[in-house]
Design a protein around this motif. Structure first.
Motif: not given
Length: 728
Positions: A26, A162, A165, A641-642, A644, A716
């Motif tokens: 990300a 990533q 979401t 992980e980021q 989203q 992801g």
């Protein structure tokens, strides 16, 4: 807030924030070495709920959800083994899942194998397990070269992957300035209590945010500066609140008359009660102060409060402020190589730790009791309230439903971290910052060596424990990414300035062998919660946390870390099953059983063999000033992980505001608390994490019904405005 812009010496470490190779980055990808050529025609992997594990060939061995690099038109035989007994199968699909290339029967039973033969063809993008499509998912890439070819596809080294979401839905705003915590009481009422740094506790109910505060202590606070870390910082409700109406707050009061006149303010832990049987409002006249500690500086105040499953109150304390744990109000500890040391001291003051008290008792003139099993109770010269120590500024502390305590610790100049806290644990500050040795003289350049234990005459000798996760403020601080070559960078300790011989800066701004100069991740960690709600499959089993600001001037970020299976019990016999990147046989000779303290073991943060920054050297220190090598940092840090984020309160995958805290509702769903400025004058808001539009928060599909969600994954600094440091 301002940041320290001194050049940071490059740091070489083989595994810093390792994420699965399948994850895209990300905005944080590092140019790595060329990936190996296409895999041979026979592939073996293992399958368990937390992810696929590479077995053969060596190019993917022990990797979690390894990327399968194939040659179009080649026929492959893939055999997978069931590692946990749950039902799994093997599928290959196109990007977005519009086309299915391979799908097998579901197979259960540990040790069972299934073999599938397929021809690699254009459009294949991902492989996954049908019952566990989120956690067991990896990428497929194509290359023109076979197993003996000369070229391969570029594969970035991974630090932050990533994540899923997730929607961000604003549920409260208007009256708030800088929300610092959100919690619920054990009661039937549908209420969430939000503390504001400016001194108010607001109630959020079914009809929104109540206009009148539940309690207002603003007239008891210090006078604020534009940027300030003081104020109303924490709240916890008595386990029997529904019956007794008692609750506890942490705030910053003016300096007491009996305190050193050159100190800054008073740390107050106070009990309040409600006014009636319905517990609708608090009685502002009911204050009973339990703790009043002199604070030498305005910063590093912690504020974290939480009742444990044992019914005792856990209280976070910062190290006294300023920087580096030195200066006014910082006592000298056992580690003579560094000045100061409230984090390592448990005799002179209560700063730099987590305290544990009995709010229903009294003892030796104290307005609270000291639990008999606190680790220092029987050591006459130690302060008995301590439960754990070695902290800089615990910002965000929470218990899981299973009773495990996780506490974030805001770093100095380089590293942010989260610890799995056990009784009697020493979490290393200021001997170390995260897993890195720390020097008060060169805080931007970790020294090559530091002790791994205290001396025998300091609390009987104890391990200096490592965090379960950490990340650097910026990728420029890391000389070489995990996947950038054989040993991941220099193999002789810290890299030299700007990469030295092992990683000199290239003309394009990258470092030779990988690593990027200047990519920012964050500045000040914000602790969160293990997600135990049921609405967002992509977060199940993950630890959700964040960073106050990307760079001190921009909004913050929300992350999810993925604990390995059985992380609560890590340190047992089967270490290789605990970690995503297990220790090698050579490392094992130096391991402890999970860094056991005299009273409790920690999880998965073993001491052991070296890597670039933490080399295997000529023996370890027995504590004190012996100067042992940095062996304590282990592979096995939780991958990050980021998340989203999407919605009106998000932009470019991140929230619109500075992230100050996280909250957990009675249903286990999580909230993000933000404000618009870095000063005590912004517009605060509370946002609920919700499933993304059209999904349940997981790229590539949500959780299948009935899954054991634990450990599932998606396909992801310096301190916050209530924990953020002005001098770096």
């Amino acid at each position: 807030m301002t940041r320290n812009n001194d050049d940071k010496s490059a740091i070489s470490r083989r595994n810093v924030l390792r994420s699965s190779a399948a994850l895209s980055v990300a905005g944080l990808a590092l140019p790595g070495a060329a990936q190996q050529e296409g895999l041979p025609n026979e592939i073996r992997i293992g399958g368990r709920i937390s992810g696929w594990i590479g077995m053969e060939p060596d190019a993917i061995a022990e990797e979690r959800n390894p990327t399968l690099t194939l040659v179009e038109g080649e026929t492959y035989t893939l055999t997978w083994e069931n590692l946990d007994g749950a039902g799994h199968n093997f599928n290959i699909e196109s990007e977005g899942g519009d086309e299915q290339f391979v799908s097998t029967e579901i197979v259960a039973g540990a040790g069972t194998t299934q073999t599938v033969e397929f021809t690699a063809q254009d459009g294949m993008a991902q492989y996954y397990c049908g019952p566990h499509p989120v956690s067991m998912r990896g990428d497929i890439e194509f290359t023109d070269a076979g197993a003996d070819g000369a070229t391969g596809a570029e594969q970035p080294g991974q630090y932050i992957g990533q994540g899923p979401t997730v929607g961000l839905e604003t549920v409260a705003e208007g009256s708030l300035t800088t929300p610092t915590s959100m919690t619920v009481a054990d009661e039937d009422a549908d209420r969430r209590f939000i503390t504001d740094q400016t001194g108010q506790i607001y109630v959020h109910g079914p009809d929104g945010l109540q206009e009148e505060p539940f309690l207002d202590v603003s007239d008891q606070l210090i006078e604020f500066m534009d940027f300030d870390e003081r104020g109303l910082l924490g709240l916890a409700f008595h386990p029997d609140f529904a019956e007794n109406g008692r609750f506890y707050i942490r705030y910053s009061a003016p300096l007491g008359d009996d305190m050193p006149e050159d100190y800054d303010h008073t740390f107050v832990l106070a009990e309040y009660q409600t006014t009636g049987d319905d517990n609708a409002t608090a009685d502002p006249e009911s204050e009973r102060r339990l703790l009043e500690l002199p604070e030498p500086q305005f910063n590093h105040n912690s504020g974290a409060l939480a009742f444990g499953p044992d019914g005792y109150l856990y209280v976070g304390t910062g190290d006294g402020g300023a920087a580096n744990d030195v200066g006014l109000g910082h006592v000298q500890d056992w580690y003579e190589a560094n000045e100061g040391g409230n984090g390592q001291d448990t005799e002179e003051n209560h700063l730099g730790g987590i305290l544990r008290i009995d709010v229903d008792g009294e003892s030796e003139g104290r307005p609270y009791g000291v639990p008999d099993d606190n680790p220092l109770v029987d050591m006459g010269d130690q302060l008995p309230e301590y439960y754990a120590w070695g902290f800089r500024n615990p910002w965000g502390m929470s218990f899981t439903s299973g009773g495990e305590l996780l506490a974030a610790d805001v770093g100095q100049n380089l590293i942010e971290s989260v610890n799995h806290v056990r009784a009697g644990g020493n979490y290393s500050w200021n001997v170390k910052e995260g897993t890195y040795c720390f020097s008060t003289e060169t805080p931007n350049s970790p020294p090559d060596q530091c002790p791994e234990t205290t001396p025998d005459d300091v609390r009987g000798g104890e391990e200096l424990l490592d965090p379960v996760l950490e990340y650097p403020h910026e990728l420029g601080a890391i000389q070489s990414p995990p996947d950038a070559g054989g040993d991941g960078g220099n193999a002789t300790g810290n890299a030299t300035e700007n990469g030295g011989a092992g990683g000199e800066a290239a003309a394009d701004g990258t470092r030779q062998g990988g690593g990027v100069v200047g990519d920012q991740i964050g500045v000040s960690i914000i602790g969160g919660y293990l997600y135990e709600g049921g609405q967002i499959g992509g977060l199940e089993g993950g630890y959700v946390f964040g960073d106050w600001s990307l760079d001190g001037e921009s909004p913050g970020t929300v992350f999810v870390a993925r604990p390995p299976e059985n992380w609560q019990d890590a340190g047992g016999e089967d270490l290789e099953d605990m970690f995503l990147d297990p220790p090698t046989e050579d490392d094992g000779d130096n391991e402890t059983a999970g860094n056991e303290t005299a009273s409790n073991e920690t999880d998965g943060n073993e001491t052991g063999g070296g890597d670039g920054l933490h080399p295997t050297g000529e023996g370890r220190a027995n504590g004190g000033d012996g100067g042992g090598t940095q062996e304590s940092a282990r592979a096995g840090l939780w991958p990050i992980e980021q998340i989203q984020l999407e919605g009106e309160a998000a932009q470019d995958g991140r929230p619109n505001g500075y992230v100050y805290a996280f909250g957990e509702g009675a249903d286990g769903e999580l909230y993000v608390l933000t404000t618009t400025t870095a000063t005590v004058e912004g517009d605060g808001a509370v946002h609920r994490l919700v499933p993304a539009d059209g999904g349940n928060g997981g790229d590539g599909g949500g959780m299948a019904g009935g899954d054991d969600a634990g450990g599932n994954e998606t396909a992801g600094g310096n301190e916050t405005a209530t924990g953020n440091e002005t001098d770096g």
